[in-house]
Write a protein that holds these residues in place. Sequence first.
Motif, PDB file in Angstrom:
ATOM      1  N   VAL A 134      36.958 -73.043  44.473  1.00 10.56           N
ATOM      2  CA  VAL A 134      36.078 -74.208  44.459  1.00 10.56           C
ATOM      3  C   VAL A 134      35.797 -74.570  43.009  1.00 10.56           C
ATOM      4  N   TYR A 135      35.300 -75.809  42.816  1.00 13.25           N
ATOM      5  CA  TYR A 135      35.104 -76.343  41.476  1.00 13.25           C
ATOM      6  C   TYR A 135      33.758 -77.061  41.398  1.00 13.25           C
ATOM      7  N   LEU A 136      33.255 -77.189  40.188  1.00 12.58           N
ATOM      8  CA  LEU A 136      32.006 -77.919  40.021  1.00 12.58           C
ATOM      9  C   LEU A 136      32.133 -79.350  40.521  1.00 12.58           C
ATOM     10  N   LEU A 137      33.249 -79.999  40.195  1.00 17.12           N
ATOM     11  CA  LEU A 137      33.462 -81.399  40.553  1.00 17.12           C
ATOM     12  C   LEU A 137      34.858 -81.564  41.145  1.00 17.12           C
ATOM     13  N   TYR A 138      35.060 -82.681  41.812  1.00 16.94           N
ATOM     14  CA  TYR A 138      36.349 -83.001  42.424  1.00 16.94           C
ATOM     15  C   TYR A 138      36.722 -84.424  42.037  1.00 16.94           C
ATOM     16  N   LEU A 185      42.648 -77.182  37.949  1.00 16.12           N
ATOM     17  CA  LEU A 185      43.058 -75.957  38.627  1.00 16.12           C
ATOM     18  C   LEU A 185      42.603 -74.689  37.919  1.00 16.12           C
ATOM     19  N   GLN A 186      42.757 -74.616  36.602  1.00 16.04           N
ATOM     20  CA  GLN A 186      42.479 -73.380  35.880  1.00 16.04           C
ATOM     21  C   GLN A 186      40.993 -73.067  35.760  1.00 16.04           C
ATOM     22  N   ASN A 187      40.127 -73.953  36.247  1.00 13.41           N
ATOM     23  CA  ASN A 187      38.693 -73.767  36.074  1.00 13.41           C
ATOM     24  C   ASN A 187      37.950 -73.546  37.386  1.00 13.41           C
TER      25      ASN A 187
END
Length: 541
Positions: free
Chosen positions: A79-83, A184-186
């Motif tokens: 999952v990520y902070l933003l999309y 992707l890397q974050n």
Amino acid sequence: MKSGFTRRGFLAVAAASAGAAVLAACGGTGRRTQSGSAPTGDPVRGGTLTISDTQAVPSWQNQRLSTYSSGNLVFPVLVYLLYFDPKAKKLVPWIASEWSHNPQNTEFTFKIRPGVTFSDGTPLDAEIVRRNLDRLGKGDPARNIPANAYLKPGYDRAEVIGGDTVKVVLTKPNQDFPLRVSQLQNGLVAAKTLELDLTEAGKPENVVSAGPFVFESQVPNQEVVLRRREDYAWAWQGSRNQGAAYLEKVVWRVLPEIGLRTGALQSGQVDIARGVQPIDEPQLTSGGFQVLATRPTLGTSNWAAFRLNHPIVSDERVRKALQITIDRDEMSRTALSASFPPAKSILNVEHPAFVDHSKEFAFDPARGRKLLDEAGWVPGTDGIRVKDNRRLELTVPQDAQQAALNGAWEYIAQQWRQELGVVLNVRNDATFATAAQTDAEVPIVVSRISVVSLAQQFGGAGNTSTLVEEPGLVAFRERELNAADDAALAQIQREEQQYLLDRAYVIPVFEEAQVYGVSSQVNLEFNATTYPLFHTAWKAA
């Protein structure tokens, strides 16, 4: 020089080599070209989706997720902070429900969504986000983990404020920061993963995140099985599925040979084949399969960049001659397919800063020959141009992730030989392609990227495109980092396109696309980088 290059001649060559192994694709989404039809109606819950991909993923550690295959496989776990929403073409909330920045682009705040947990049951709260951001921005030398190259410049610290908000403090502007944290890397990982070293953190069983799928099992270098997380309930804003994934499992298989991937789809062994070569598209469509070509919302076209200090291509006239002696319309019709239209700029047509520059590098072999004459390259006795007893001969490395490259560059090699008297060796060698990324003796390289910064890609410190820090592009990069907002950034990138094309630093070739063959029983969409969205995918009963 009279050309003997004809469409019929090229097709004869293409037909002779059609049975050879061809390279696999990489790309993005935003606009989708579709042949065939998908199932309609309400999504069906359950079932296993099997996808064939081009290469194994040796490490799942964030900073080692460097290939398209790694994105296909690992994105559903993270999952990520933003999309970045490819339809709205903007960032939307995911784990961060709100975000903001100061006018100087040196402080960014992210309010963390409540109630999210990692798959080991630990909370995904502001404190673990702070730890993730510090790891990404600073690296962890004690554990041999590098910083993210795009978050590291100017990164000072992250701190928790108000209990549910993380503030990132930079020592210099970075307008890119919010977009970078969606890449992707974050991905965000749990404390268990953060506490491991580079090797251990790369083992799939050790990657604990909060995505809609979790790792279940693997046969190394052959197959990975992902299992649905039943309590997943925190999709990004706007997702058509706000709950758990429809699919029960995803099976991801490595089939490097492009013919095997297509054959596995046709025989029903897999539901999706990544990297369909152009010559196979009509056969799949006529067989009732979907052919989905998705384009990167923030991506480039497929391009070739020149190593500016290489003696053969250091002269702008040589670069310009090569740039304008490609009949892209003919190439798309004969060597490619409708999935790969001619490039119209360095940026793909979906990019918000795209400007149509196609007239500026339109096919003009007469002018190309004139430019080479002016640059002192004259035809030798065998028709190949020479200067100071050196032949005008180039080598271009291929990329094992791109199905369309081989046909396109074989076409270009023939065209340059016939129209210009230039020899282009198309080298299909993975080891050479990897080494060429940093080898100044290789005069031209081919790639495509999901772009945030054209200036960094082609002229920034450590770039692998031109291998030089070009002053004009360095200045553009500073302007990008200081841009007040997205509109200002887009205007800068419009100017960058013009700058790069005017100086012939880059040859746009064809519009980048990721082409999938898909069963007619599968409903599938893609993210802005063209990774399949397994969270929203479903199969008809």
